[in-house]
Design a protein around this motif. Structure first.
Motif, PDB file in Angstrom:
ATOM      1  N   ASP A  26      18.307  10.806  35.107  1.00  0.00           N
ATOM      2  CA  ASP A  26      18.716   9.199  34.964  1.00  0.00           C
ATOM      3  C   ASP A  26      17.553   8.629  34.234  1.00  0.00           C
ATOM      4  O   ASP A  26      17.829   7.684  33.625  1.00  0.00           O
ATOM      5  CB  ASP A  26      18.569   8.751  36.492  1.00  0.00           C
ATOM      6  CG  ASP A  26      17.364   8.898  37.379  1.00  0.00           C
ATOM      7  OD1 ASP A  26      16.333   9.637  37.075  1.00  0.00           O
ATOM      8  OD2 ASP A  26      17.364   8.808  38.518  1.00  0.00           O
ATOM      9  N   ASP A  27      16.190   9.118  34.229  1.00  0.00           N
ATOM     10  CA  ASP A  27      15.027   8.395  33.329  1.00  0.00           C
ATOM     11  C   ASP A  27      15.505   8.769  31.729  1.00  0.00           C
ATOM     12  O   ASP A  27      15.567   7.871  31.024  1.00  0.00           O
ATOM     13  CB  ASP A  27      14.003   9.385  33.697  1.00  0.00           C
ATOM     14  CG  ASP A  27      12.759   8.694  32.754  1.00  0.00           C
ATOM     15  OD1 ASP A  27      12.801   7.725  32.151  1.00  0.00           O
ATOM     16  OD2 ASP A  27      11.660   9.262  32.912  1.00  0.00           O
ATOM     17  N   TRP A  28      15.928   9.998  31.615  1.00  0.00           N
ATOM     18  CA  TRP A  28      16.515  10.166  30.260  1.00  0.00           C
ATOM     19  C   TRP A  28      17.570   9.329  29.670  1.00  0.00           C
ATOM     20  O   TRP A  28      17.673   8.901  28.662  1.00  0.00           O
ATOM     21  CB  TRP A  28      17.014  11.651  30.251  1.00  0.00           C
ATOM     22  CG  TRP A  28      17.820  12.379  28.658  1.00  0.00           C
ATOM     23  CD1 TRP A  28      18.814  11.946  28.411  1.00  0.00           C
ATOM     24  CD2 TRP A  28      17.140  13.140  27.907  1.00  0.00           C
ATOM     25  NE1 TRP A  28      18.934  12.679  27.214  1.00  0.00           N
ATOM     26  CE2 TRP A  28      17.895  13.516  26.811  1.00  0.00           C
ATOM     27  CE3 TRP A  28      15.928  13.892  27.983  1.00  0.00           C
ATOM     28  CZ2 TRP A  28      17.837  14.261  25.737  1.00  0.00           C
ATOM     29  CZ3 TRP A  28      15.447  14.794  26.822  1.00  0.00           C
ATOM     30  CH2 TRP A  28      16.259  14.816  25.624  1.00  0.00           C
ATOM     31  N   ARG A  48      16.667  17.443  35.694  1.00  0.00           N
ATOM     32  CA  ARG A  48      17.251  17.315  37.096  1.00  0.00           C
ATOM     33  C   ARG A  48      17.975  16.310  37.443  1.00  0.00           C
ATOM     34  O   ARG A  48      17.687  15.053  36.905  1.00  0.00           O
ATOM     35  CB  ARG A  48      16.006  17.899  38.150  1.00  0.00           C
ATOM     36  CG  ARG A  48      15.404  19.187  37.966  1.00  0.00           C
ATOM     37  CD  ARG A  48      14.363  19.564  38.967  1.00  0.00           C
ATOM     38  NE  ARG A  48      13.876  20.863  38.604  1.00  0.00           N
ATOM     39  CZ  ARG A  48      14.266  21.796  39.216  1.00  0.00           C
ATOM     40  NH1 ARG A  48      15.321  21.795  39.996  1.00  0.00           N
ATOM     41  NH2 ARG A  48      13.728  23.159  38.697  1.00  0.00           N
ATOM     42  N   ASP A  49      19.019  16.516  37.913  1.00  0.00           N
ATOM     43  CA  ASP A  49      20.011  15.371  38.765  1.00  0.00           C
ATOM     44  C   ASP A  49      19.356  14.701  39.899  1.00  0.00           C
ATOM     45  O   ASP A  49      18.247  15.016  40.448  1.00  0.00           O
ATOM     46  CB  ASP A  49      21.285  15.825  38.968  1.00  0.00           C
ATOM     47  CG  ASP A  49      21.591  16.995  40.052  1.00  0.00           C
ATOM     48  OD1 ASP A  49      20.457  17.020  40.801  1.00  0.00           O
ATOM     49  OD2 ASP A  49      22.515  17.515  39.980  1.00  0.00           O
ATOM     50  N   ARG A  64      18.642  19.201  41.135  1.00  0.00           N
ATOM     51  CA  ARG A  64      19.160  20.349  40.536  1.00  0.00           C
ATOM     52  C   ARG A  64      19.191  20.479  39.247  1.00  0.00           C
ATOM     53  O   ARG A  64      19.331  19.418  38.582  1.00  0.00           O
ATOM     54  CB  ARG A  64      20.543  20.774  41.122  1.00  0.00           C
ATOM     55  CG  ARG A  64      20.968  20.851  42.503  1.00  0.00           C
ATOM     56  CD  ARG A  64      22.340  20.875  42.893  1.00  0.00           C
ATOM     57  NE  ARG A  64      22.989  19.633  42.519  1.00  0.00           N
ATOM     58  CZ  ARG A  64      24.107  19.096  43.123  1.00  0.00           C
ATOM     59  NH1 ARG A  64      24.724  19.877  44.066  1.00  0.00           N
ATOM     60  NH2 ARG A  64      24.636  17.890  42.801  1.00  0.00           N
ATOM     61  N   VAL A  65      19.005  21.512  38.478  1.00  0.00           N
ATOM     62  CA  VAL A  65      18.977  21.449  37.005  1.00  0.00           C
ATOM     63  C   VAL A  65      20.224  21.269  36.538  1.00  0.00           C
ATOM     64  O   VAL A  65      21.356  21.814  36.986  1.00  0.00           O
ATOM     65  CB  VAL A  65      18.457  22.984  36.705  1.00  0.00           C
ATOM     66  CG1 VAL A  65      18.235  22.882  35.016  1.00  0.00           C
ATOM     67  CG2 VAL A  65      16.759  23.318  37.097  1.00  0.00           C
ATOM     68  N   MET A  66      20.321  20.190  35.576  1.00  0.00           N
ATOM     69  CA  MET A  66      21.412  19.795  34.766  1.00  0.00           C
ATOM     70  C   MET A  66      21.918  21.086  33.956  1.00  0.00           C
ATOM     71  O   MET A  66      21.013  21.762  33.420  1.00  0.00           O
ATOM     72  CB  MET A  66      21.123  18.445  34.048  1.00  0.00           C
ATOM     73  CG  MET A  66      20.721  17.376  34.940  1.00  0.00           C
ATOM     74  SD  MET A  66      22.233  16.598  35.558  1.00  0.00           S
ATOM     75  CE  MET A  66      23.207  16.129  34.267  1.00  0.00           C
ATOM     76  N   ASP A  67      23.113  20.959  33.690  1.00  0.00           N
ATOM     77  CA  ASP A  67      23.855  21.896  32.514  1.00  0.00           C
ATOM     78  C   ASP A  67      23.262  21.272  31.122  1.00  0.00           C
ATOM     79  O   ASP A  67      23.691  20.000  30.801  1.00  0.00           O
ATOM     80  CB  ASP A  67      24.971  21.917  32.668  1.00  0.00           C
ATOM     81  CG  ASP A  67      25.903  22.731  31.529  1.00  0.00           C
ATOM     82  OD1 ASP A  67      26.333  22.026  30.676  1.00  0.00           O
ATOM     83  OD2 ASP A  67      25.680  24.155  31.659  1.00  0.00           O
ATOM     84  N   GLY A  68      22.818  21.983  30.181  1.00  0.00           N
ATOM     85  CA  GLY A  68      22.048  21.602  29.271  1.00  0.00           C
ATOM     86  C   GLY A  68      23.235  21.093  28.294  1.00  0.00           C
ATOM     87  O   GLY A  68      22.994  19.823  27.584  1.00  0.00           O
ATOM     88  N   GLN A  69      24.251  21.516  28.120  1.00  0.00           N
ATOM     89  CA  GLN A  69      25.404  21.084  27.466  1.00  0.00           C
ATOM     90  C   GLN A  69      25.955  19.810  27.750  1.00  0.00           C
ATOM     91  O   GLN A  69      26.578  18.897  27.134  1.00  0.00           O
ATOM     92  CB  GLN A  69      26.618  21.978  27.196  1.00  0.00           C
ATOM     93  CG  GLN A  69      26.272  23.367  26.720  1.00  0.00           C
ATOM     94  CD  GLN A  69      25.740  23.147  25.312  1.00  0.00           C
ATOM     95  OE1 GLN A  69      26.283  22.497  24.437  1.00  0.00           O
ATOM     96  NE2 GLN A  69      24.398  23.643  25.096  1.00  0.00           N
ATOM     97  N   GLN A  70      25.927  19.495  29.212  1.00  0.00           N
ATOM     98  CA  GLN A  70      26.424  18.307  29.665  1.00  0.00           C
ATOM     99  C   GLN A  70      25.519  17.157  29.295  1.00  0.00           C
ATOM    100  O   GLN A  70      25.856  15.991  29.009  1.00  0.00           O
ATOM    101  CB  GLN A  70      26.425  18.324  31.283  1.00  0.00           C
ATOM    102  CG  GLN A  70      26.848  16.802  31.886  1.00  0.00           C
ATOM    103  CD  GLN A  70      26.846  17.139  33.475  1.00  0.00           C
ATOM    104  OE1 GLN A  70      26.761  18.202  33.987  1.00  0.00           O
ATOM    105  NE2 GLN A  70      27.056  15.887  34.213  1.00  0.00           N
ATOM    106  N   VAL A  71      24.093  17.467  29.385  1.00  0.00           N
ATOM    107  CA  VAL A  71      23.133  16.357  28.936  1.00  0.00           C
ATOM    108  C   VAL A  71      23.334  16.183  27.399  1.00  0.00           C
ATOM    109  O   VAL A  71      23.185  15.023  27.224  1.00  0.00           O
ATOM    110  CB  VAL A  71      21.725  17.053  29.074  1.00  0.00           C
ATOM    111  CG1 VAL A  71      20.469  16.115  28.516  1.00  0.00           C
ATOM    112  CG2 VAL A  71      21.366  17.455  30.677  1.00  0.00           C
TER     113      VAL A  71
END
Length: 326
Positions: free
Chosen positions: A196-198, A222-223, A227-234
């Protein structure tokens, strides 16, 4: 009977020779990470079929830091069981946690993807260890953006996650400074841990006065549930929602619905360079005689659709040097 035993021994000899040439790759990250996929392809392309490459993934991108030592111990136990002729350590976590131990064990070791300074890790004192340095060309990348965007480029936002690899890369390339002047361009470098900061920094980039975004590493964000976010989603979210042109430092971040491009590092080149060092050692060279080296000076990689979306054109003198994602 004696002839039968001799024939059996002859038939077993190739298998034993192949066994002796088993190599072990210890990955800091995991198989799904595009960087790992790229350098593993480079390793295989150079090593060929005569050297079997065993693999152990430490998964440090997704696991909390307090579990990294336990993963290193698990990698060590796998090494003891597999008894490879040579070990390849990929990226900073594996190198930092296992290089010295492997040297003391007497096993030749080649590293790749090292962002840290080898002297700070004491690698120059390990006679059985050599390898390939990863030196992302952050400052040169910003200079190249000037050639593309011209005088309109004055301020650049550079975003990284909070992983140790990001911290080391920033320290080595920007002397740990979070504000850096590259010619006429002012670059602000931020590390964030939460998605969310990103999102907020990306969304507000234009109103904060930035002209371009450069995407660094983002695989440990992290969301809201930690939990660690999926990099492709980011990456996809960033490309879709950025109000300013997004560029990248690494090849895996470039493409349709990703970053536009840039002067980037290729994981495949790291793998090829590490494999070449491994083959020299297997042929009889001493690791101490092979000075750690940087794999490349970076390559231009761009997305045609990304350039078109932002109505950007590459300078004529770059066109014959560019690799295209599509």
């Amino acid at each position: 009977m004696r002839f039968t035993r001799l024939l059996l021994a002859a038939l077993l000899l190739p298998a034993l020779t192949t066994q002796a040439d088993d190599l072990l790759l210890i990955q800091s990250y995991h198989d799904g990470y595009p960087w790992d996929q790229s350098y593993i392809h480079g390793l295989h392309s150079k090593l060929g079929e005569q050297h079997r490459l065993l693999r152990f993934a430490m998964d440090t991108k997704r696991l909390p830091v307090e579990e990294h030592a336990a993963r290193a111990e698990a990698a060590w136990q796998f090494f003891l069981q597999s008894k490879p002729r040579l070990v390849i350590l990929a990226d900073d976590a594996a190198i930092r946690l296992l290089a010295k131990r492997l040297n003391e064990h007497g096993t030749p070791t080649v590293f790749l993807g090292l962002n840290d300074n080898p002297r700070l890790l004491g690698l120059q004192q390990l006679p059985l260890v050599t390898g390939v340095l990863e030196r992302p060309l952050f400052r040169r990348s910003i200079v190249e953006l000037q050639r593309i965007m011209g005088p309109e480029l004055r301020r650049v936002l550079v975003l990284f996650d909070s992983d140790i690899t990001s911290a080391v890369a920033i320290r080595e390339s920007f002397a740990d400074r979070r504000h850096y002047q590259v010619g006429a361009v002012s670059a602000d470098i931020h590390q964030v841990s939460q998605f969310d900061d990103w999102q907020a920094r990306v969304s507000q980039a234009r109103q904060q006065g930035y002209d371009a975004l450069i995407i660094g590493l983002y695989q440990t964000l992290r969301d809201e549930h930690d939990r660690v976010m999926d990099g492709q989603q980011v990456l996809a979210w960033t490309a879709q929602h950025s109000p300013i042109p997004p560029f990248a430092f690494w090849d895996f971040s470039v493409g349709p619905d990703k970053a536009i491009g840039g002067l980037v590092q290729f994981g495949q080149v790291q793998g090829e360079a590490a494999a070449s060092l491994a083959l020299e050692i297997l042929a009889g060279a001493k690791p101490s005689s092979l000075t750690p080296r940087a794999a490349e000076n970076g390559q231009y990689l761009f997305s045609r659709s990304g350039l078109a979306r932002w109505q950007l054109q590459l300078p004529e003198e770059l066109l014959d040097k560019v690799y295209w994602t599509e």
